[in-house]
Design an enzyme around this catalytic site. Structure first.
Site, mmCIF file in Angstrom:
data_model
loop_
_atom_site.group_PDB
_atom_site.id
_atom_site.type_symbol
_atom_site.label_atom_id
_atom_site.label_comp_id
_atom_site.label_asym_id
_atom_site.label_seq_id
_atom_site.Cartn_x
_atom_site.Cartn_y
_atom_site.Cartn_z
ATOM 1 N N GLY A 70 0.843 -1.199 0.000
ATOM 2 C CA GLY A 70 0.000 0.000 0.000
ATOM 3 C C GLY A 70 0.874 1.243 0.000
ATOM 4 N N THR A 71 1.962 1.166 0.748
ATOM 5 C CA THR A 71 2.900 2.299 0.794
ATOM 6 C C THR A 71 3.376 2.635 -0.619
ATOM 7 O OG1 THR A 71 3.642 1.743 3.028
ATOM 8 C CG2 THR A 71 5.169 3.026 1.656
ATOM 9 N N ASN A 151 -6.742 5.133 9.528
ATOM 10 C CA ASN A 151 -6.326 3.889 10.171
ATOM 11 C C ASN A 151 -6.448 3.917 11.689
ATOM 12 O OD1 ASN A 151 -4.276 5.762 9.152
ATOM 13 N ND2 ASN A 151 -2.843 4.632 10.413
ATOM 14 N N GLN A 179 -7.464 1.533 4.216
ATOM 15 C CA GLN A 179 -8.290 1.110 5.361
ATOM 16 C C GLN A 179 -9.776 1.037 5.006
ATOM 17 O OE1 GLN A 179 -7.384 -0.104 8.207
ATOM 18 N NE2 GLN A 179 -5.191 0.368 8.205
ATOM 19 N N THR A 237 9.674 -7.810 -12.382
ATOM 20 C CA THR A 237 8.872 -9.008 -12.646
ATOM 21 C C THR A 237 7.802 -9.146 -11.571
ATOM 22 O OG1 THR A 237 10.773 -10.049 -13.677
ATOM 23 C CG2 THR A 237 8.998 -11.519 -12.925
ATOM 24 N N CYS A 324 5.512 4.096 18.754
ATOM 25 C CA CYS A 324 6.632 4.183 19.703
ATOM 26 C C CYS A 324 7.901 4.129 18.875
ATOM 27 C CB CYS A 324 6.570 2.993 20.642
ATOM 28 S SG CYS A 324 7.870 2.994 21.862
#
Ligand code: PLP
Length: 397
Positions: A70-71, A151, A179, A237, A324
């Site tokens: 997705g990034t 998200n 999301q 590919t 974090c």
């Protein structure tokens, strides 16, 4: 039995997806660009996956570019569209403040290269007002990027209204629907967007798969350069077995949407019962404009990370709205953008349910929460009074 309520982080792979991937991995090992039979069989499997993804978003298969996450789909959308418009003199972006890091960091990288970036804020419930976009978009705007569903808090943005505003000034519109896929029906025509990103592992597909839908005729500069795969827009590919899995997951996501009402009912029960069982709690986000599976709850007087660990020790997986990083607790950028008080940006827990969540899971979490929260509040209160005593002692000394 462990309870998994972190489906916005990732979802368990559907057995039908795993079976299809296994077959593709073992049998259809051909390179989808090869002209011989092995290649053509692999290509046929890719074509079927592409058709399933197109059907999920309401687009045409020729408009789907497969990516490795997705990034990557977000980066290709934002950077690819921006670079395609660079020469036209449009060097301005409008980006939502509660976007995923994939979009935020890409916009920041473009800003370092001289692009002007305007940040589009949200209200207290995490929603963007169309007027706020109208005030920022200009005839120099290349692209507006606003996620469909968030998200952390699950809020759904008025994408069709926002896209119309962008288009009125000649700008493109990208939406990160990572999301939303599998939780909301998707229809690129109704949304009126030019680019839309999804990620396979958020709807029971494999990790490391994604897709960008690009409206036909939209210019895009490839970010992965090399071979001519994906219509020259994403070299490399194709990972046929993984994309076969993405295709099966996309088809399953469409049919499973019929069950989303059950997930919403469980989420509502969880939220209602938790708020009743634990005093000093509140819901973050907009209850009437959220995806069905997400509840973000603030527990006053605790550190969210501690509650995540306490739940984990009881076999319940939830997460915080805050990341974090290298030992420092960073407050959630989403909750900050919504204007929450600083301590309320650090005490929020995200419960994200899935199709396998049961009423028993919900009841167990509600039964566990009061004692866990009480214990953590006692520790925090003790630490605060010890801190105060220590401060007084050093003041007196
Ligand atoms: N966009 C949103 C809204 C997300 O929640 C995520 C994943 O957490 C991504 C993009 C990135 O997707 P991927 O994990 O496939 O890179």
């Amino acid at each position: 039995m462990p309870i998994y309520l972190d489906h916005n982080a990732t979802t368990p792979v559907d057995p039908a997806v795993a079976d299809a991937m296994d077959g593709a991995l073992r049998e259809d090992f051909g390179n989808a660009s090869s002209v011989h039979g092995w290649g053509q069989r692999a290509k046929a499997r890719l074509d079927a996956a592409r058709a399933a993804v197109a059907a999920l978003v309401g687009g045409d298969p020729t408009e789907v570019i497969f990516t490795g996450s997705g990034t990557e789909a977000d980066v290709l959308a934002v950077r690819g569209a921006a670079e395609a418009l660079e020469a036209s003199g449009r060097r301005h972006l409008v980006i939502g403040t509660i976007e995923h890091e994939a979009v935020l960091q890409t916009a920041r990288a473009l800003a370092r290269r001289g692009w002007e970036v305007s940040w589009l804020g949200v209200d207290r419930s995490g929603i963007i007002a169309p007027d706020a976009l109208a005030a920022l978009v200009t005839d120099r705007t290349a692209l507006v990027s606003v996620m469909l569903a968030n998200n952390e808090v699950g809020t759904i943005q008025p994408i069709a209204a926002l896209a119309a505003i962008a288009h009125a000034r000649g700008a493109l519109f990208h939406t990160d629907a990572v999301q939303a896929a599998g939780k909301l029906p998707l229809d690129v025509a109704a949304l009126g967007v030019d680019l839309l990103a999804i990620s396979g592992h958020k709807f029971s597909g494999p990790k490391g798969t994604g897709a960008l839908w690009v409206r036909r005729g939209t210019r895009l500069i490839a970010q992965m350069t090399g071979g001519r795969q994906e219509r020259n827009r994403r070299a490399g590919t194709e990972n046929v077995p993984a994309l076969v899995g993405l295709g099966v997951a996309a088809a399953r996501a469409r049919t499973r949407l019929a069950e989303i009402g059950r997930v919403a009912a469980l989420r509502d029960t969880l939220e209602r019962d938790l708020l009743a069982a634990v005093p000093g709690t509140h819901v973050n986000g907009r209850p009437d404009a959220r995806v069905a599976n997400t509840s973000n709850i603030g527990f006053e007087g605790i550190e969210a990370e501690s509650l995540v660990i306490a739940f984990d020790l009881e076999g319940v997986a939830v997460s915080t709205g805050s990341a974090c990083s290298s030992g420092t607790l960073e407050p959630s950028h989403v909750l900050k953008a919504m204007g929450l008080d600083p301590h309320d940006t650090q005490n929020a827990i995200r419960f994200s349910l899935g199709f396998s969540t049961t009423a028993e899971d919900v009841a167990r979490v509600v039964a566990l929460a009061p004692a866990l929260v009480e214990r953590l509040r006692a520790v925090t209160a003790g630490a605060t009074s010890r801190g105060r005593d220590a401060a007084l002692a050093s003041h007196d000394a």
